[in-house]
Each structure stands twice: as C-alpha cells, then as structure tokens.
Write a protein that holds these residues in place. Structure first.
Motif, short mmCIF file in Angstrom:
data_model
loop_
_atom_site.label_atom_id
_atom_site.label_comp_id
_atom_site.label_asym_id
_atom_site.label_seq_id
_atom_site.Cartn_x
_atom_site.Cartn_y
_atom_site.Cartn_z
N SER A 1 -44.96 1.83 -2.65
CA SER A 1 -44.60 0.59 -1.97
C SER A 1 -43.51 0.84 -0.94
O SER A 1 -43.55 0.30 0.17
CB SER A 1 -44.13 -0.45 -2.98
OG SER A 1 -43.64 -1.61 -2.34
N PHE A 2 -42.54 1.68 -1.28
CA PHE A 2 -41.39 1.94 -0.40
C PHE A 2 -41.83 2.60 0.91
O PHE A 2 -41.46 2.16 2.00
CB PHE A 2 -40.38 2.83 -1.12
CG PHE A 2 -39.17 3.18 -0.30
CD1 PHE A 2 -38.23 2.23 0.03
CD2 PHE A 2 -38.98 4.49 0.14
CE1 PHE A 2 -37.11 2.56 0.79
CE2 PHE A 2 -37.86 4.84 0.89
CZ PHE A 2 -36.92 3.86 1.22
N TYR A 3 -42.64 3.64 0.82
CA TYR A 3 -43.05 4.36 2.03
C TYR A 3 -44.19 3.66 2.76
O TYR A 3 -44.35 3.84 3.97
CB TYR A 3 -43.45 5.80 1.69
CG TYR A 3 -42.27 6.66 1.33
CD1 TYR A 3 -41.38 7.09 2.31
CD2 TYR A 3 -42.02 7.02 0.02
CE1 TYR A 3 -40.28 7.86 1.99
CE2 TYR A 3 -40.92 7.80 -0.32
CZ TYR A 3 -40.06 8.21 0.67
OH TYR A 3 -38.96 8.96 0.34
N GLY A 4 -44.96 2.87 2.05
CA GLY A 4 -46.01 2.10 2.70
C GLY A 4 -46.93 2.95 3.53
O GLY A 4 -47.54 3.91 3.04
N ARG A 5 -47.00 2.62 4.83
CA ARG A 5 -47.93 3.30 5.72
C ARG A 5 -47.35 4.58 6.33
O ARG A 5 -47.94 5.18 7.22
CB ARG A 5 -48.38 2.35 6.83
CG ARG A 5 -49.33 1.26 6.33
CD ARG A 5 -49.90 0.45 7.47
NE ARG A 5 -48.89 -0.35 8.12
CZ ARG A 5 -49.05 -0.97 9.29
NH1 ARG A 5 -50.20 -0.86 9.92
NH2 ARG A 5 -48.09 -1.70 9.81
N PHE A 6 -46.17 5.00 5.86
CA PHE A 6 -45.65 6.30 6.27
C PHE A 6 -46.21 7.35 5.31
O PHE A 6 -45.98 7.28 4.11
CB PHE A 6 -44.13 6.33 6.24
CG PHE A 6 -43.51 5.80 7.50
CD1 PHE A 6 -43.36 4.44 7.68
CD2 PHE A 6 -43.09 6.65 8.50
CE1 PHE A 6 -42.80 3.93 8.84
CE2 PHE A 6 -42.53 6.16 9.66
CZ PHE A 6 -42.38 4.79 9.83
N ASP A 7 -46.96 8.29 5.86
CA ASP A 7 -47.59 9.28 4.99
C ASP A 7 -46.61 10.39 4.65
O ASP A 7 -45.46 10.38 5.04
CB ASP A 7 -48.88 9.82 5.62
CG ASP A 7 -48.62 10.58 6.93
OD1 ASP A 7 -47.49 11.04 7.13
OD2 ASP A 7 -49.56 10.71 7.73
N ALA A 8 -47.08 11.37 3.90
CA ALA A 8 -46.21 12.44 3.40
C ALA A 8 -45.69 13.34 4.50
O ALA A 8 -44.80 14.15 4.28
CB ALA A 8 -46.96 13.28 2.36
#
Length: 261
Positions: free
Chosen positions: A247-254
């Motif tokens: 949830s925190f990173y959402g649409r930011f991938d690894a």
C-alpha cells in the motif's frame, strides 16, 4: 548627419519583446528568448540574445543554468559576478516557491507523499545533502533534520546519531534521504552499505528504517524496497507486514520508478 538610431536594426527590439510577452504570456517563446528577456534588466546595454545562446550552449538547459556554480556562470562571456549572483538569487526564489507550494498531508501513508516532500526540499540544491525524516507510529512526520552535506558514509551517519534524533522527537521510525544533484538515482556501493548498516543496527534499538531514498534529477530510488521489497517490519506495527508496504509504495515498483500497470 545620419540618424544612427533609425539605422539600428535592433532599435525597439526589447520593447517589442515585452509587448509580445504581455500578449502571449511567454507561451510561444523559445527558451533562449525567455532567457534573453530575463537578462534585459541585468544587462541593459548588452545583446542578451547572444548571451542567452552562450549560456544554453555551455550548460544545456535552463535548469542547469540556474543550478550552476557562480564561478562557472562567470566563465560565460557577458556574465559578470553581479549577474551570476542575480541568477543564483532567482534559483533560491524558485526553491522557496517550491517549498511554499507544498502542502503536507496529515499522514505519510504513501511513498508519493514522501517523494513530493523530498522534491520540495531538494529543488535548487546543487550539493549532496542528507536528510533524516522522523515519523511516529501513525506515519505522521514529526521532524526533518539536515544530517550532513557530502557523500553518504557510515562515519558521518551513525545509528547513534539517528537514534538520538529519534528519541528526542519520540519517533518510532525514520527515513533517510540524500540527493544526486547532477546524476541519476542509482545507489553506490557505499549507499547500500550505509543502508544495510543502519537498518540492522536501528532494528536492534527499536527504530524502524522505512527506507533510504536517493533523489536524482528525474527519478527516485528507495534502496530497501529495491533490495528486499515488502518483506520487512512495518513502521506502524514493528512486525513484518507485506500488506503495509504494498500500500505504501503503491504504483512505485521495486526499481524506484513509477509503474503504469
């Protein structure tokens, strides 16, 4: 006697530029034309069109001009120390505008909120700075501390120093950030070593390192998310919580960039 003014092809050029700008608000101006007009009051008796082209030829973009060192600016023909100072004052104003336009959320539930805050901090900064963000167990930002200027290393950023700030502000979790002002957000071996060193030591002291974020010119990189993904303690519960980090990173991938999926 000839009328030198009437034979001057540049006579009235500045006034025509100003009138056009008022009508168009600069929307259809080329970059060099906007820079040329910016230089009008700074260089009242010079051909600022030529100087604007020289600046862009040397630095490549408006951003690089306003981020340039004053001494570098004065190496361009036509730019005095006084003009270089005025350019740097403008850069400082742009930084202040970015900070004033930022409206902090009550809770930093999403990485995008953190990124927006960091971007406001690093706008116009030409040196590497290390910031420590302190959060309570509800992800409310308690404080932001400038830890150091220069290359990130374990000698300058110790767990003891971080812990002292966390205890002072009653923080249960922290986030480390530093910038690469002239480069991309790719961590060095020293960046990774410092991140792992801090995470392992702070965990034993009861403080969660949420992440270590590198802020580049156009991208950001959360090192811990890149290394170990979501399988680590939540700053809220202290327990490994994959759901929280998804949830925190959402649409930011690894990889630390925005995902369109």
């Amino acid at each position: 006697m000839s009328d030198t003014k009437s034979n001057n092809p540049h006579q009235g050029h500045r006034e025509r530029m100003r009138e056009r700008f008022i009508k168009e608000s600069g929307e259809h101006f080329e970059t060099h034309q906007l820079l040329e007009m910016y230089l009008f009051p700074l260089l009242p008796r010079r051909n600022t069109n030529e100087i604007a082209h020289r600046l862009l030829g040397r630095f490549g973009s408006l951003e690089d001009i306003f981020l340039a060192d004053p001494l570098e600016l004065t190496e361009v023909e036509g730019i005095s120390e006084k003009t270089a100072t005025a350019i740097k004052v403008t850069a400082a104003l742009m930084r202040r505008m970015a900070q004033e336009s930022y409206h902090p959320p009550k809770r930093y539930d999403h990485f995008e909120d953190v990124v927006r805050y960091l971007q406001s901090l690093y706008t116009g900064i030409t040196v590497e700075r290390v910031y420590l963000l302190l959060f309570d167990n509800g992800m409310k930002l308690l404080d932001c501390i400038l830890l150091d200027e220069g290359t990130v290393n374990q000698a300058n950023i110790t767990p003891r120093k971080v812990l002292e700030h966390a205890i002072k502000r009653g923080a249960s979790s922290v986030l480390l950030a530093h910038n690469h002002p002239r480069g991309v957000a790719i961590p060095s071996s020293e960046d990774i070593a410092t991140t792992n060193f801090l995470q392992n030591n702070l965990r034993g002291m009861g403080v969660t390192l949420i992440d270590h974020v590198i802020v580049g010119r156009d991208t950001v990189m959360p090192i811990l998310n890149h290394q170990i993904g979501n399988l680590r303690p939540s700053p809220i519960s202290g327990e490994v919580d994959e759901k929280f980090y998804r949830s925190f990173y959402g649409r930011f991938d690894a990889r630390g960039s925005r995902s369109d999926e």
